[in-house]
Motif scaffolding. Structure first.
Motif, short mmCIF file in Angstrom:
data_model
loop_
_atom_site.label_atom_id
_atom_site.label_comp_id
_atom_site.label_asym_id
_atom_site.label_seq_id
_atom_site.Cartn_x
_atom_site.Cartn_y
_atom_site.Cartn_z
N ASN A 44 0.70 -1.45 0.12
CA ASN A 44 0.30 -0.06 0.38
C ASN A 44 0.84 1.71 -0.04
OD1 ASN A 44 -1.91 -2.07 0.40
ND2 ASN A 44 -2.62 -1.09 1.80
N LYS A 45 2.40 1.05 0.38
CA LYS A 45 2.62 2.47 1.11
C LYS A 45 4.10 3.06 0.17
CE LYS A 45 6.11 4.48 4.19
NZ LYS A 45 7.01 4.45 4.99
N ILE A 46 4.21 1.00 -1.12
CA ILE A 46 5.04 1.27 -1.66
C ILE A 46 4.10 2.27 -3.56
CG2 ILE A 46 6.37 -0.11 -4.09
CD1 ILE A 46 6.61 -2.18 -1.75
N LEU A 47 2.87 1.50 -3.29
CA LEU A 47 2.50 2.27 -4.28
C LEU A 47 1.26 3.17 -4.42
CD1 LEU A 47 1.44 -0.99 -6.53
CD2 LEU A 47 2.53 0.28 -6.93
N ASP A 48 1.38 3.59 -2.76
CA ASP A 48 0.44 4.90 -2.87
C ASP A 48 -0.64 4.64 -2.81
OD1 ASP A 48 -0.35 7.40 -0.68
OD2 ASP A 48 0.09 8.36 -3.09
N VAL A 49 -1.61 3.45 -2.27
CA VAL A 49 -2.51 2.85 -2.50
C VAL A 49 -3.53 2.80 -0.59
CG1 VAL A 49 -4.50 0.94 -3.64
CG2 VAL A 49 -2.64 1.74 -4.67
N LYS A 50 -4.44 3.76 -0.10
CA LYS A 50 -5.72 3.30 0.28
C LYS A 50 -6.23 2.76 0.61
CE LYS A 50 -2.48 7.81 2.32
NZ LYS A 50 -2.90 8.73 2.68
N PRO A 51 -6.66 2.07 0.47
CA PRO A 51 -7.66 1.12 0.07
C PRO A 51 -9.41 1.17 0.92
CG PRO A 51 -6.27 -0.70 0.54
CD PRO A 51 -5.54 0.70 0.62
N ILE A 52 -10.02 1.90 0.28
CA ILE A 52 -11.45 2.10 0.93
C ILE A 52 -12.30 0.94 1.81
CG2 ILE A 52 -11.71 4.76 -0.75
CD1 ILE A 52 -13.96 2.84 -2.12
#
Length: 474
Positions: free
Chosen positions: A277-285
């Motif tokens: 999540n941090k590597i790709l800057d994705v914050k799942p909803i």
């Protein structure tokens, strides 16, 4: 970069292609039947379509040698074959063999979370595919997801059917199985942002939403988002077969898909944490947010893809649309009617809106009865409906029909029946020389086929007459 997308007509593939194209990549869509490719691709210089069937190595020469990245999005969740594991294995072997002849640097595969010891057949098969795809010639990036939530996804539509139809449910015990649902927008972000990222080469990541929920909690939270009060009682007496029939009769799913889902839903799907999540800057909803966003898309009539339009839900065609586009002339029964057209544009709009919630304009109750009969005999019935209320494309599901040809400029729509029949059936609408020409064609199979045609002939007489009259009445 030049990116190959397999499974290009599938639920994830159709949504991923525009993201890649809009990021200035050149996308090559591999499809088994060009008729099923989105028409807009032909007008986009950044998208090419090639025919390739990974079960047939002789068709794979169409794949370009100069690709940089490849997405492997081929799955057969509800393949009717008992030997689907072997089919998935062959697909992966043929894909790998062909890709090793190209310049590809990275293969990205969307798999399923497989952290439990006892896995379903489908999860075992996906894990096997992961191992097959790994190569010394290119790097692999593998994302393993659980339940994907989004407008048109099979899990979303099945939960929607259950929640909106049943105020009280007596449900199987697998509703207590835990999972980590992930919004479709988030899985697309993971896939999109991983392109060419060398930090992810030869790595495998579980990707999942921020909550651990049981399927029962998912149903109840879905109901909350919809403003509905629902009650669920789980019982231990439902066998997998009985559970499959329960899903089949209550929801729009096919029995094969229902059976596969029940097999998988007995397995807990909890992902292993990582830094992805941090590597790709994705914050799942959250799950509730994902459901709310899905309904925004539905209300805007902007569903990009649906599991119902995949050949997974097909009763007969299995990606062979081109074989049925030429309606047979000999050895067939036909019901032909024509009417003068007052306003061709409005009539075409009516034709393109047929089925689904709109219905078939005349004798709707009889169409529904035919759908119930089909469902009773193991067919798909009318519950698939249609993805868009106003648009139709080749390959779309339309109640118990499949769109074989759809061209507004040529003013022609051709449908092929996927209901249970002792034969084959086509329904064609065409405006020509100021006339709407409506033709129902039936090619019987043996004596039972002929008896079937004569038994429904009285109904056809007024149903098809009433339908064409409504279509030209503008």
């Amino acid at each position: 970069m030049k990116i190959l997308v397999t499974g290009a007509t599938g639920y994830i593939g159709k949504r991923l292609i525009p993201l890649l194209s809009n990021s200035d990549h050149h996308v090559v869509c591999a499809v088994r039947d060009k008729l099923r490719a989105d028409k807009s691709y032909a007008e986009d210089r950044t998208i090419d379509v090639v025919e390739a069937d990974f079960l047939k190595p002789e068709t794979l020469h169409n794949i370009p040698k100069d690709i940089d990245i490849a997405f492997y999005l081929i799955h057969s969740m509800s393949n009717s074959s008992k030997d689907f594991e072997s089919l998935e294995e062959r697909c992966a072997i043929n894909f790998k063999a062909q890709l090793e002849k190209t310049n590809v640097k990275q293969v990205i595969y969307l798999s399923g979370i497989t952290n439990e010891k006892n896995l379903s057949k489908h999860l075992k098969s996906r894990k096997n595919v992961e191992d097959i795809l790994k190569s010394d010639k290119y790097a692999t990036t593998i994302f393993k997801a659980g339940i994907i939530v989004g407008s048109g996804s099979s899990s979303f539509e099945i939960i929607r059917d259950l929640v909106e139809k049943l105020p009280f449910m007596i449900a199987p015990k697998w509703l207590n199985t835990k999972t980590q649902p992930l919004a479709v927008r988030d899985i697309l972000s993971f896939l999109h942002h991983s392109v060419g990222n060398e930090e992810l080469y030869n790595k495998t990541y579980d990707v999942f939403g921020p909550e651990i929920l049981t399927y029962k909690q998912m149903l109840l939270q879905f109901a909350e988002v919809r403003g509905l009060k629902r009650y669920i009682l789980t019982v231990p007496v439902m066998t997998p077969k009985l559970s499959s029939y329960w899903l089949y009769f209550v929801t729009s799913t096919s029995y094969k898909l229902a059976s596969s889902l029940v097999d998988s839903m007995g397995v807990q799907i909890i992902g292993k944490p990582s830094k992805i999540n941090k590597i790709l800057d994705v914050k799942p909803i959250s799950y509730k947010e994902a459901v709310a966003l899905a309904f925004e898309k539905i209300e805007q009539n902007s569903i990009v893809s649906s599991w119902k339009d995949s050949m997974v839900s097909s009763g007969r065609l299995r990606n062979q649309l081109h074989k049925y586009i030429n309606v047979p002339k000999y050895g067939c029964f036909k019901d032909y009617k024509e009417r003068p057209v007052k306003n061709s544009e409005k009539t075409i709009d009516k034709i393109w809106s047929i089925g689904g919630k709109k219905g078939w304009y005349y004798g709707t109750i009889l169409w529904k009865i035919r759908g119930y009969i089909d469902k009773l005999f193991g067919g798909i019935g009318l519950r698939r409906g249609r993805t868009s209320p106003t648009d139709l494309d080749v390959g779309d599901a339309l109640d118990f029909w499949r769109v074989i040809f759809a061209d507004k400029q040529q003013q022609k729509l051709l449908l092929y029946a996927e209901m249970r029949l002792p034969g084959e059936a086509w329904l064609e609408f065409k405006i020509e020389d100021g006339l709407l020409k409506q033709t129902a064609t039936f090619r019987p199979r043996g004596l039972w086929g002929r008896l079937y045609w004569y038994s429904v002939l009285p109904f056809h007489g007024f149903i098809f007459r009433g339908m064409i009259d409504k279509l030209v009445d503008v």
